[in-house]
Design an enzyme around this catalytic site. Structure first.
Site, mmCIF file in Angstrom:
data_model
loop_
_atom_site.group_PDB
_atom_site.id
_atom_site.type_symbol
_atom_site.label_atom_id
_atom_site.label_comp_id
_atom_site.label_asym_id
_atom_site.label_seq_id
_atom_site.Cartn_x
_atom_site.Cartn_y
_atom_site.Cartn_z
ATOM 1 N N ASP A 173 -2.724 8.421 3.933
ATOM 2 C CA ASP A 173 -1.889 8.411 2.724
ATOM 3 C C ASP A 173 -0.969 9.610 2.565
ATOM 4 O OD1 ASP A 173 -4.938 9.103 0.824
ATOM 5 O OD2 ASP A 173 -3.609 10.511 1.848
ATOM 6 N N THR A 233 -16.331 10.709 2.562
ATOM 7 C CA THR A 233 -16.416 9.693 3.609
ATOM 8 C C THR A 233 -17.799 9.058 3.636
ATOM 9 O OG1 THR A 233 -16.088 9.224 5.975
ATOM 10 C CG2 THR A 233 -17.096 11.345 5.415
ATOM 11 N N SER A 234 -17.815 7.741 3.939
ATOM 12 C CA SER A 234 -19.095 7.034 4.036
ATOM 13 C C SER A 234 -19.753 7.315 5.384
ATOM 14 C CB SER A 234 -18.864 5.523 3.866
ATOM 15 O OG SER A 234 -17.944 5.074 4.863
ATOM 16 N N HIS A 269 -6.321 8.597 11.941
ATOM 17 C CA HIS A 269 -5.991 7.171 11.835
ATOM 18 C C HIS A 269 -4.523 6.929 11.546
ATOM 19 C CE1 HIS A 269 -10.504 6.439 10.818
ATOM 20 N NE2 HIS A 269 -10.291 6.544 12.114
ATOM 21 N N ARG A 280 0.840 -1.210 0.000
ATOM 22 C CA ARG A 280 0.000 0.000 0.000
ATOM 23 C C ARG A 280 0.872 1.255 0.000
ATOM 24 N NH1 ARG A 280 -4.030 -0.359 4.838
ATOM 25 N NH2 ARG A 280 -4.888 1.521 3.894
ATOM 26 N N GLN A 282 -9.328 11.163 7.951
ATOM 27 C CA GLN A 282 -9.302 9.757 8.353
ATOM 28 C C GLN A 282 -8.248 9.011 7.539
ATOM 29 O OE1 GLN A 282 -13.669 8.251 8.941
ATOM 30 N NE2 GLN A 282 -13.695 9.860 7.371
ATOM 31 N N ASN A 283 -7.682 9.708 6.549
ATOM 32 C CA ASN A 283 -6.778 9.053 5.607
ATOM 33 C C ASN A 283 -5.369 8.943 6.171
ATOM 34 O OD1 ASN A 283 -9.003 9.107 3.973
ATOM 35 N ND2 ASN A 283 -8.352 10.897 2.802
HETATM 36 P P1 OAD Z 1 -15.020 4.629 2.654
HETATM 37 O O1 OAD Z 1 -14.348 3.755 1.652
HETATM 38 O O2 OAD Z 1 -15.870 4.019 3.729
HETATM 39 O O3 OAD Z 1 -15.944 5.709 1.928
HETATM 40 C C1 OAD Z 1 -15.415 6.415 0.833
HETATM 41 C C2 OAD Z 1 -16.432 7.473 0.456
HETATM 42 O O4 OAD Z 1 -15.875 8.236 -0.600
HETATM 43 C C3 OAD Z 1 -17.755 6.902 -0.038
HETATM 44 O O5 OAD Z 1 -18.814 7.607 0.578
HETATM 45 C C4 OAD Z 1 -17.717 7.194 -1.550
HETATM 46 O O6 OAD Z 1 -19.018 7.468 -2.064
HETATM 47 C C5 OAD Z 1 -16.880 8.439 -1.576
HETATM 48 N N1 OAD Z 1 -16.203 8.719 -2.834
HETATM 49 C C6 OAD Z 1 -15.853 7.862 -3.812
HETATM 50 N N2 OAD Z 1 -15.250 8.540 -4.813
HETATM 51 C C7 OAD Z 1 -15.211 9.853 -4.437
HETATM 52 C C8 OAD Z 1 -14.718 11.055 -5.019
HETATM 53 N N3 OAD Z 1 -14.129 11.057 -6.226
HETATM 54 N N4 OAD Z 1 -14.860 12.217 -4.336
HETATM 55 C C9 OAD Z 1 -15.470 12.236 -3.120
HETATM 56 N N5 OAD Z 1 -15.955 11.134 -2.507
HETATM 57 C C10 OAD Z 1 -15.816 9.965 -3.172
HETATM 58 O O7 OAD Z 1 -13.848 5.512 3.299
HETATM 59 P P2 OAD Z 1 -13.892 6.319 4.649
HETATM 60 O O8 OAD Z 1 -15.237 6.902 4.893
HETATM 61 O O9 OAD Z 1 -12.740 7.234 4.653
HETATM 62 O O10 OAD Z 1 -10.426 3.335 9.125
HETATM 63 O O11 OAD Z 1 -13.619 5.157 5.726
HETATM 64 C C11 OAD Z 1 -13.390 5.566 7.054
HETATM 65 C C12 OAD Z 1 -12.488 4.576 7.692
HETATM 66 O O12 OAD Z 1 -12.957 3.239 7.469
HETATM 67 C C13 OAD Z 1 -11.076 4.542 7.145
HETATM 68 O O13 OAD Z 1 -10.289 5.597 7.632
HETATM 69 C C14 OAD Z 1 -10.602 3.212 7.707
HETATM 70 C C15 OAD Z 1 -11.824 2.365 7.429
HETATM 71 O O14 OAD Z 1 -12.034 1.399 8.406
HETATM 72 C C16 OAD Z 1 -9.259 2.802 9.650
HETATM 73 O O15 OAD Z 1 -8.397 2.342 8.935
HETATM 74 C C17 OAD Z 1 -9.172 2.856 11.138
#
Ligand code: OAD
Length: 264
Positions: A111, A198-199, A126, A77, A108-109
């Site tokens: 990267d 974010t979801s 995170h 990664r 939350q990223n």
């Molecule tokens: P998710 O993968 O759960 O959600 C990603 C979100 O980004 C979704 O709502 C998509 O619709 C949206 N998305 C996709 N493409 C996009 C774009 N071009 N522009 C804007 N949004 C877009 O990721 P997170 O919500 O970040 O935790 O997940 C939160 C946490 O879940 C992560 O940090 C990780 C995971 O468990 C840990 O590692 C502790």
């Protein structure tokens, strides 16, 4: 949800906070890195790791069960992220940081793309995939100082000899408490919050937008799809990719405050 007029309303809200030097807080998730080519957390695992579930790898138990495999997954990664560039959304947020006098970026990223784009202050809930610590005592570890020829992976901490691990939050682990309390403090003082990519399903991070909303902030969400947050805490939903929408907002804002559009 009507999003046509929302862009103008969002722009008005940003302009209002700008002129009043109010508190602007931005909360990002994996979606803001999607346009840099990094799959989101809920995207299917691809290639070599397609048959592995992140929940089995990104855990202390998973690491203890197979330290080398988990280390190699993070190496995979890290190399993937190393080859990617920040996208216009990251760059726009770095410009927002210089424009707004009271600005907080919470992500939350892991990267490091916000920092690569020029953001100076980033609250990383995170952790960061390019930082390391040891398993037993959380000693910070710099890989440069380790013997690169060591056969055994993961490396060992030079201080306590326990395994070196990525400085990221694994499932089931507590978030860094100082960072987390700074993030909730900023949300409680926010007048405007942008929530991008974010979801909104992973706690405690997902409660940050709710904290802002309960404190009376206007919450603007930027996402191609609705999230778990949309029906409950979002006032304005801007549907689409954050790379385009954030850079459009920056450009429109600069026109309105009559400043040249320039990158950080
Ligand atoms: P998710 O993968 O759960 O959600 C990603 C979100 O980004 C979704 O709502 C998509 O619709 C949206 N998305 C996709 N493409 C996009 C774009 N071009 N522009 C804007 N949004 C877009 O990721 P997170 O919500 O970040 O935790 O997940 C939160 C946490 O879940 C992560 O940090 C990780 C995971 O468990 C840990 O590692 C502790």
């Amino acid at each position: 949800m009507n999003t046509t007029g929302n862009f103008e309303q969002a722009l008005d809200a940003l302009l209002d906070v700008y002129h009043r030097q109010g508190n602007l807080v931005v909360f990002t998730g994996a979606g803001v890195s999607k346009e840099s080519g990094i799959p989101t957390f809920r995207d299917a695992q691809t290639g070599l790791w397609a048959n592995y579930n992140p929940e089995d790898l990104a855990t202390r138990e998973g690491f203890l069960k197979n330290p080398r495999m988990v280390w190699e997954w993070y190496d995979f990664r890290r190399n993937k992220v190393w080859d990617t560039q920040p996208n216009p959304g990251h760059t726009a947020l770095a410009n927002f940081e210089t424009l707004f006098s009271n600005f907080t970026l919470i992500t939350q990223n892991i990267d490091n793309l916000h920092q690569s784009a020029g953001s100076q202050q980033v609250l990383e809930l995170h952790g960061n995939i390019f930082r390391y610590k040891c398993l037993d005592k959380n000693h910070p570890v710099s890989l440069d100082l380790l013997d690169g020829n060591a056969e055994e992976l993961p490396p060992h901490c030079p201080v306590c000899n326990s395994y070196v691990r990525p400085d990221v939050v694994w499932f089931g682990e507590m978030l860094p408490d100082i960072i987390l309390s700074r993030a909730f403090d900023a949300a409680a003082k926010a007048e405007l919050m942008l929530v991008a990519g974010t979801s909104g399903v992973v706690q405690p991070a997902a409660s940050i937008p709710a904290t802002a909303s309960e404190a009376g902030a206007t919450v603007i969400e930027i996402n191609p799809d609705m999230s778990a947050l949309t029906p409950f805490v979002v006032n304005l939903f801007l549907q689409g990719p954050s790379g385009r929408i954030l850079s459009d907002l920056l450009e429109a804002l600069r026109v309105r405050i009559k400043q040249p559009v320039s990158d950080v």
